[in-house]
Each structure stands twice: as C-alpha cells, then as structure tokens.
Design an enzyme around this catalytic site. Structure first.
Site, PDB file in Angstrom:
ATOM      1  N   ALA A   3      -3.034   9.163  -4.592  1.00 36.34           N
ATOM      2  CA  ALA A   3      -3.894   8.615  -3.543  1.00 36.34           C
ATOM      3  C   ALA A   3      -3.569   7.185  -3.153  1.00 36.34           C
ATOM      4  CB  ALA A   3      -5.357   8.706  -3.979  1.00 36.34           C
ATOM      5  N   GLY A   5      -0.045   4.240  -3.297  1.00 37.36           N
ATOM      6  CA  GLY A   5       1.335   4.002  -3.681  1.00 37.36           C
ATOM      7  C   GLY A   5       1.670   2.525  -3.621  1.00 37.36           C
ATOM      8  N   ASP A  35       6.891   4.019  -2.604  1.00 35.98           N
ATOM      9  CA  ASP A  35       7.353   4.265  -1.236  1.00 35.98           C
ATOM     10  C   ASP A  35       8.573   3.393  -0.948  1.00 35.98           C
ATOM     11  OD1 ASP A  35       6.414   5.383   1.641  1.00 35.98           O
ATOM     12  OD2 ASP A  35       7.187   3.347   1.872  1.00 35.98           O
ATOM     13  N   TYR A  40      15.398  -0.986   3.494  1.00 37.98           N
ATOM     14  CA  TYR A  40      14.865  -2.127   2.765  1.00 37.98           C
ATOM     15  C   TYR A  40      15.944  -2.814   1.934  1.00 37.98           C
ATOM     16  CZ  TYR A  40      10.366   0.133   3.856  1.00 37.98           C
ATOM     17  OH  TYR A  40       9.304   0.730   4.484  1.00 37.98           O
ATOM     18  N   LYS A  69      13.228   7.158   3.199  1.00 42.40           N
ATOM     19  CA  LYS A  69      13.242   7.365   4.646  1.00 42.40           C
ATOM     20  C   LYS A  69      14.657   7.303   5.218  1.00 42.40           C
ATOM     21  CE  LYS A  69       8.887   4.810   4.689  1.00 42.40           C
ATOM     22  NZ  LYS A  69       9.092   4.080   3.428  1.00 42.40           N
ATOM     23  N   HIS A 102      12.291   7.608   9.543  1.00 43.34           N
ATOM     24  CA  HIS A 102      11.622   6.310   9.522  1.00 43.34           C
ATOM     25  C   HIS A 102      11.001   5.943  10.875  1.00 43.34           C
ATOM     26  CE1 HIS A 102      11.809   2.306   7.125  1.00 43.34           C
ATOM     27  NE2 HIS A 102      10.747   2.325   7.890  1.00 43.34           N
TER      28      HIS A 102
END
Length: 317
Positions: A3, A5, A35, A40, A69, A102
C-alpha cells in the site's frame, strides 16, 4: 501490491549511493515496495543494495515488489525487451513485479545528451505507435520478465484507447497525485476500470528539478487545512498527505532518505483513519497545481508535454 512504496527519483539532488542506502533503510524499516526507473540513473546502485539485503537473509525476493519503467527513447519495438533486460541486470533481478511505460510520448535525445537536456525531438502521442510498444510490453509478461505491466502519466482519452486495443490491460496508472493536484476525473476513471492508481509526489515535490518550478507553484505542506488536520492527529502535514493518499485508494510512493520520515510515512497507514469530514475538507483544497510539468521536453514551436496532454481530443483515434 504493498500500500506504500519508496520512490527513488532523487539522483538530481542526492547521490546514487545515497538513494541506494535509502532503499536499504526502507527495507529495514518495513518497506517492501520500491519504485524505480532506468532514467533515474541509479538502478545499478539500487540493485547492489537489493542484493545485499537479500543475501543477508533480511528479506526474500518474493517479499519485495519492484517496479521499473521504460524510458521514452526506448519505445521502438526492438528496444522494449532489451531495455527491460538491462534494468533487470542493473537491479540484479530475474523478474520485475511491475514494468511501466514511463510517459506516453516518445522522446529521442541527441547523442550524448542526458535527461536534463532539452530535446528537439519529443513527439506527440500516436496511438498506433504506442500500441506497437504495448505489444512488446505484453511480450514481457509472456517471457516472465515482468509479472504485471502498466502505464504512467496517461490521460483518460489515451487510456480508453489502450483498454480498447490491449490484450493485457494496464494493471496500474502512475500519475502525479497530491492534495493540491487530485485529478479527480482521471482518478475515478482509473478506479472504475480496475486499474490501480499510484501517486508520485504525494507530499508535493519541494526538491523537484528547478526546470519544473514556477512562481505559481504552491507547497502542499503549508496549506492551512492540511496543517490543522495534521495538528489534530499529531502528525506532520507531509505525513498527512501520505495518509490521505492511502485512504483515498491510491498507492503513494514518497521519496525520502531520512529513516525517521520513512518510518512516519509507513506508520501513518496504521493510525486511526481520517474522518469523512476531514476527507471532504481535503478534497476541497485541490488547486489543479501540477508540479511535474515536463518543461524540459520540448516539441515543435516550444510546446511542452503538458501542452501535448491537452491534445487528446485531436490525436485520439
């Protein structure tokens, strides 16, 4: 899907190693949902952190939920599977629990440019092209490389087309969601279609890149309604944003490198629920204030991706 992250988009203002240590701390505290995204630039470091915690016996792979992603320059059909395999190699995993497209718009950076550079070749959403990408996303499920697939930053008009034509429907739509940008119509549509909304920037994003900041932006945690309700519950306004998000039905993925804040966000999900009147009050502070504007991604005539989002009625077909 857990629920809450830990988001990992932080390498623009902290080091990759710091993000990796945050992942370790989060797992120690009790997080099981991380995530990630290839863009990144920190998946190799996160992979080493995940390997450390799994090798130590603190957690098994089956206990973790790892999302990544597909970046915008990998929408070409032959790049999708290869991109996912590279992410798996970097994260030192055999499979992903969830793999997202993404952004719906392909964006091809000039050779040698990074994500922070302005690209002359951002392109609008073309459904036929997107579905070619999506067929390869579906192939990832068939190959066992991703257990679920989903979308990110999609509008309702685009999702309607994808749901019409997809063999495997998106399990998730990840989107900016916080008390000052609640996107109620899109949120309700996603829920109505059995798609799980995941909200990034759940406490706003004061540390977001300078390119996304304008003088009109507001910081959620300064809102008087937030502050009043947070004080009543004895929690920080930022923590209240996370609690509101989970109670609303979205999965928040706040980024933090501070174990104290991580713990507060996690524990907020187990404290007494907000009352109906408090949830109603929070629903009324929506300012339609998008914080992640994608200003870096330019299309023709200086249009941004936010401009392109508004073209749904013209390009949907």
């Amino acid at each position: 899907m857990p629920a809450i992250g830990l988001g990992t988009f932080g390498s623009d203002h902290v080091s990759n190693e710091t993000v990796a240590e945050a992942v370790k701390s989060a797992i120690d505290i009790g997080y099981r949902h991380i995530d990630c995204a290839s863009v990144y630039g920190n998946e190799a470091e996160i992979g080493a952190a995940l390997r450390d915690v799994m090798d130590s016996g603190k957690v098994d792979r089956k206990e973790l939920w790892i999302t990544s992603k597909l970046w915008n320059d990998k929408h070409v059909e032959e790049d999708v599977v290869a991109s996912c395999k590279q992410t798996l190699a970097d994260l030192q995993l055999d499979y992903l629990d969830l793999y997202l497209v993404h952004w719906p718009f392909p964006n091809f950076h000039a050779k040698g440019c990074d994500v922070s550079s302005r690209s002359p070749d951002a392109r609008p959403y073309i459904h036929e092209n997107f579905m070619r990408t999506w067929r390869q996303m579906e192939k990832l499920v068939e190959l066992g490389l991703a257990r679920s697939i989903g979308t990110s930053n999609m509008t309702q008009a685009k999702l309607e087309l994808v749901l019409r034509d997809a063999a495997i429907k998106p399990a998730v739509n990840e989107m900016e969601l916080h008390p000052h940008f609640q996107q109620p119509e899109l949120f309700d549509y996603v829920v109505s279609q059995g798609i799980q909304p995941v909200g990034f920037c759940p406490i706003g994003s004061p540390a977001r890149p300078e390119r996304d900041k304008t003088s009109e932006d507001t910081v959620d945690t300064e809102d008087p309604v937030l502050c009043e309700i947070a004080e009543k519950h004895g929690i920080h306004p930022a923590t209240l944003c996370v609690k509101w998000a989970e109670q609303r039905g979205q999965i928040p993925i706040p980024f933090s490198t501070n174990p104290r804040n991580m713990r507060a966000n996690l524990e907020s999900l187990t404290t007494p629920k907000l009352s109906d009147s408090e949830m109603e009050a929070l629903s009324k502070i929506d300012k339609n204030c998008r914080l992640i504007k994608g200003q870096v991604f330019l299309w023709k005539d200086g249009q941004t991706w936010e401009d392109l989002w508004d073209l749904d009625g013209k390009i949907a077909q």
